[in-house]
Design an enzyme around this catalytic site. Structure first.
Site, PDB file in Angstrom:
ATOM      1  CG  ASP A 350       2.118   1.742   2.847  1.00 16.42           C
ATOM      2  OD1 ASP A 350       2.438   0.643   3.328  1.00 16.42           O
ATOM      3  OD2 ASP A 350       0.939   2.093   2.644  1.00 16.42           O
ATOM      4  CD  GLU A 387       4.045  -2.503   1.302  1.00 17.56           C
ATOM      5  OE1 GLU A 387       3.730  -3.391   2.097  1.00 17.56           O
ATOM      6  OE2 GLU A 387       3.413  -1.425   1.245  1.00 17.56           O
TER       7      GLU A 387
END
Lengths: 704, 114
Positions: A350, A387
């Site tokens: 993330d 990401e």
């Protein structure tokens, strides 16, 4: 009788027998006769081990770790004769309180071990905690003797993966899931047959590291319902699976349950990727709670401004100091642990751009953490997926430091495909890049199409159904007057905002969903499907459902019946991808040794219209030798019409003896929209054009 | 919490009847009582109908006994396992290692057929 002399205690504190511990491994380790506790702090002046009976609010005993047991900055002690099923442990650390210098020691706090392998305190999801508990997230001891038999991470080639992103609780929490343990790892295990039927071979779980669903929990101003930290993008402990997601959480057996889930997924040929959040922790900024890192070594674990405040590149209050060597080691230890001890197949990071920032926040050209992970021998076969952006404005899609290992969530794929589908002008050149595995992003650097994780929807943003049912987000239920969530959705409501009885609008929405699924499964790169998109799951226009423990997030399994044709379409598209290696290229065609080509067409064969006004494109995927010298491999053709009227697409010629067969035509309704791979419908022998409906796609197979 | 352990023999098969809670406190005792009963090529039934709670440590003792039995070419069957315990065993993957029977009689039949 134990024969090693170091199996025996040398010291004693209030009846507890002790001896000097070993500094590594960090954390708590079961050793003969006792438990080895080891924890590091650079600036602590003393460290006390605090033991509790499970769940008790006052400690059983506090054992100051003798100064002579400290090696460097590691405090380590073996405590003998503990009933390790009934014990919880934490630490108190003394040290300077000097925020300007980065120190926030507070000996009144009991601190969670950053290496805790199981964490109590939130054993049952949503059970209101005792807010006065001096130690809310409580480290526990575990057995690490799970019987994996012959299991091992599957090592499926990236190019062959079809990823399915899901939330461990949402997947089976709805009553329609009809599982014995709704909303748990066990529930997910019970739904493995569904995943197999759909055909996905990898699940990507939204965060399952222990988090606190009650972090920032609050009543919904409209409904009064509790709003939670539901998605869990806020880690309390990086080494512990979320207990509240385990049916056996109340028994403290979440570790075994999760391992059994992994083993069963593997036995069914399904990989498991974890969404890991190393960009920040659950401690927030200077106003947040002191749970662990802040009280152990604030200056080590967090990126701090020169004044000692928290940098906020994560948008969540603090930023983990990932390129400090101690933190980097923790991240590496953590991932190695999940790969080795839990047989995890890969990780999705993330806001991974943060992991490439130096301790002062500047992006580094050669970030040591990313390099360490890429070259680590234990992680060598794990998928590493970034990401590739952060909340501080760093956007690295196409330029994330990859070391030949890292793949990326391709945000440009999402945006370009959405814009083409809704009929934006000028999108055809970008569409061509995305279909080919984004060579504009991953070709020049030789990263190849598998660097691109292709997705049109993910947990962030609209579901696929909502993408074609809403022009605007509708996040009122989040209690922020619809201010939260992204505004650049590139969505189109097909004429009516939200639910409607208009059959034409509903038919168009179904077609748009099928168009999207077809493009996703026909693109080079690695497709990722969001949980429920295969059956038209809606979040009623909410594009940021991070706080809802209700049917905004839960998978409503009755959709499987109501939208059986969508499910059927998704299933056949996945099967088609599996059937045709042409769709699963390891390298960009035209830039490699691959003996196959993308050949562009449009409404005119061999002549694609790249002009800004164009809304059509077609392509043929063909081995160069197809139809020659005994090579009878199929040729694939896809026509994409984002224009609102039907257009005849002139079909390219096939090798002699080949004939076009219709696999999919989204303009038709079920059962004529798609056929089982191998059972496609032959076109007329001399048919040289195909009328592609408005806002529809067609997939043909040419074969003898 | 103490547990009660009784040993008997039926049709030449050792039956260990356990009652109480098997947890980190009682598991080591159970292990040391039952391990010596495992014989080469022998069969053993653990009647757990009276067990009301089984912790992680308890499940591990069961698995250890099973492993020891297999190492001696023997067999172990569990009888009368409470539904909640059986469920925990299923979810955590322990259950599939064992022969499980509803009652001691059924366990006897199963072991004698094997």
């Amino acid at each position: 009788m134990d024969t090693r002399i170091d199996f025996y205690p040398t010291h004693e504190h209030q009846g507890y027998k002790l001896r000097p511990g070993r500094p590594v491994p960090f954390g708590a380790t079961l050793v003969p006769g006792g438990v080895n506790f080891a924890i590091c702090s650079r600036y602590a002046t003393s460290c006390t081990l605090v033991l509790f009976e499970k769940g008790a609010s006052t400690p059983l005993v506090e054992i100051p770790i003798p100064e002579v047991f400290r090696i460097g900055n590691a405090w380590c002690v073996v405590v003998f004769d503990l009933d390790y099923e009934r014990i919880e442990y934490g630490y108190r650390m003394e040290g300077p309180w000097d925020p300007r210098a980065g120190h926030r020691f507070d000996a009144s706090k009991i601190l969670l071990d950053p290496y805790a392998k199981a964490i109590g305190g939130r054993d049952v999801w949503g059970q209101p905690p005792d807010w006065s508990d001096p130690y809310p997230h409580r480290a526990r001891l575990i057995f690490e003797d799970f019987d994996w038999e012959d299991d091992r991470p599957l090592e499926t080639p990236l190019a062959d993966l079809v990823i399915y992103e899901l939330h461990a609780r949402s997947f089976t929490r709805h009553s329609s899931a009809s599982v014995k343990h709704p909303g748990t790892y066990a529930g997910l295990m019970a739904k493995i047959p569904y995943l197999k039927e759909l055909g996905v071979n990898c699940v990507e779980l939204m965060p399952i590291f222990e988090f606190d669903e009650f972090e920032n929990s609050r009543p919904n101003p409209v409904t009064g319902e509790t709003m939670y930290n539901y998605w869990g993008y806020s880690t309390v402990g990086f080494f512990a699976p979320k207990a509240g997601y385990a049916a056996t959480g109340p028994l403290g057996m979440q570790v075994d349950e999760f391992k059994n889930l992994v083993k069963e997924l593997h036995r069914n040929g399904i990989e498991i990727i974890l969404d890991v959040v190393f960009n920040h922790t659950a401690e927030g900024n200077e106003h947040g709670p002191t749970l662990s890192f802040r009280g152990i070594d604030n200056q080590t674990y967090y990126m701090l401004t020169p004044e000692g405040y928290y940098f906020n590149f994560s948008g969540c209050g603090n930023t983990l100091n990932c390129n400090n060597p101690v933190v980097r080691m923790m991240v590496l230890d953590c991932l190695r642990y999940w790969a080795a001890e839990y047989h995890i197949d890969g990780f999705r990071f993330d806001l991974a751009a943060i992991l490439g920032r130096d301790p002062w926040g500047a992006p580094m050209p050669n970030p040591p953490l990313l390099e360490s992970l890429a070259f680590d021998p234990i992680l060598a076969k794990c998928k590493l997926i970034a990401e590739a952006w952060d909340a501080g404005g760093l956007y690295q899609v196409g330029s994330f430091p990859a070391y030949g290992r890292w793949a990326e969530w391709n945000g440009k794929y999402r945006d370009d495909i959405r814009r083409f589908l809704k009929g934006d002008e000028g999108m055809v050149p970008a569409l061509a890049q995305r279909l080919q595995g984004s060579p504009d992003l991953y070709g020049w650097n030789r990263r190849g199409p598998t660097a691109s994780i292709n997705f049109i929807t993910c947990h962030d943003g609209f579901t696929l159904y909502d993408l074609f049912a809403y022009n605007h987000k509708h996040n009122e239920a989040n209690g922020e007057q619809n201010r939260d969530g992204g505004d650049d959705n590139h969505s189109w409501n097909c004429g009516v905002e939200g639910e409607t009885d208009n059959p034409d609008v509903n038919a168009l929405r179904q077609r748009m969903i099928k168009n999207a699924l077809a493009i996703l499964l026909m693109s080079h790169g690695v497709p990722m499907i969001l949980m429920g998109d295969e059956v038209g799951r809606t979040q009623r226009g909410n594009n940021n459902t991070y706080c809802h423990d209700n049917d905004l997030n839960w998978f409503d399994w009755s959709l499987l019946e109501r939208n059986a044709d969508l499910f059927h379409f998704a299933r056949q598209m996945i099967a088609f991808r599996k059937t045709h290696p042409l769709l699963r290229a390891r390298e960009h065609l035209g830039m490699s040794t691959a003996q196959a080509d993308f050949i562009w067409h449009g409404v005119h064969a061999w002549n694609a219209d790249w002009s800004p006004g164009s809304r059509t494109l077609a392509f043929m995927l063909r081995e160069r030798q197809a139809g020659q010298g005994g090579n009878t491999n199929p040729v694939l053709y896809m026509a994409l019409n984002a224009y609102w009227d039907a257009l005849p697409f002139h079909l390219p010629e096939l090798p002699i003896n080949y004939r076009w067969h219709l696999f999919a035509n989204t303009a038709l309704s079920s059962p004529h929209d798609i056929y089982e791979p191998g059972h496609e419908i032959p076109l007329e022998p001399y048919q040289d054009s195909f009328l592609v409906g408005g806002r529809a796609v067609v997939v043909l197979v040419g074969r003898p | 919490m103490a547990i009660q352990v009784e040993v008997s023999t039926r049709n030449g098969i050792t039956v260990v009847t356990v009652a109480g809670e098997i947890d980190g406190g009682s598991a080591p005792g159970l292990q040391s009582q039952v391990l010596p009963l495992l014989q080469q090529n022998g069969a053993l039934i653990l009647d757990l109908a009276g067990v009301t709670y089984m912790s992680s440590a308890g499940l591990r003792v069961l698995l250890l006994l099973y492993r020891q039995a297999v190492a001696r070419n023997g067999r172990v069957a569990l009888a009368g396992v409470a539904e909640t315990i059986k469920d925990t065993m299923a979810v955590t993957g322990f259950l599939k290692f064992f022969t499980v029977a509803g009652t001691v009689d059924e366990a006897l039949t199963t072991l004698q057929q094997a």
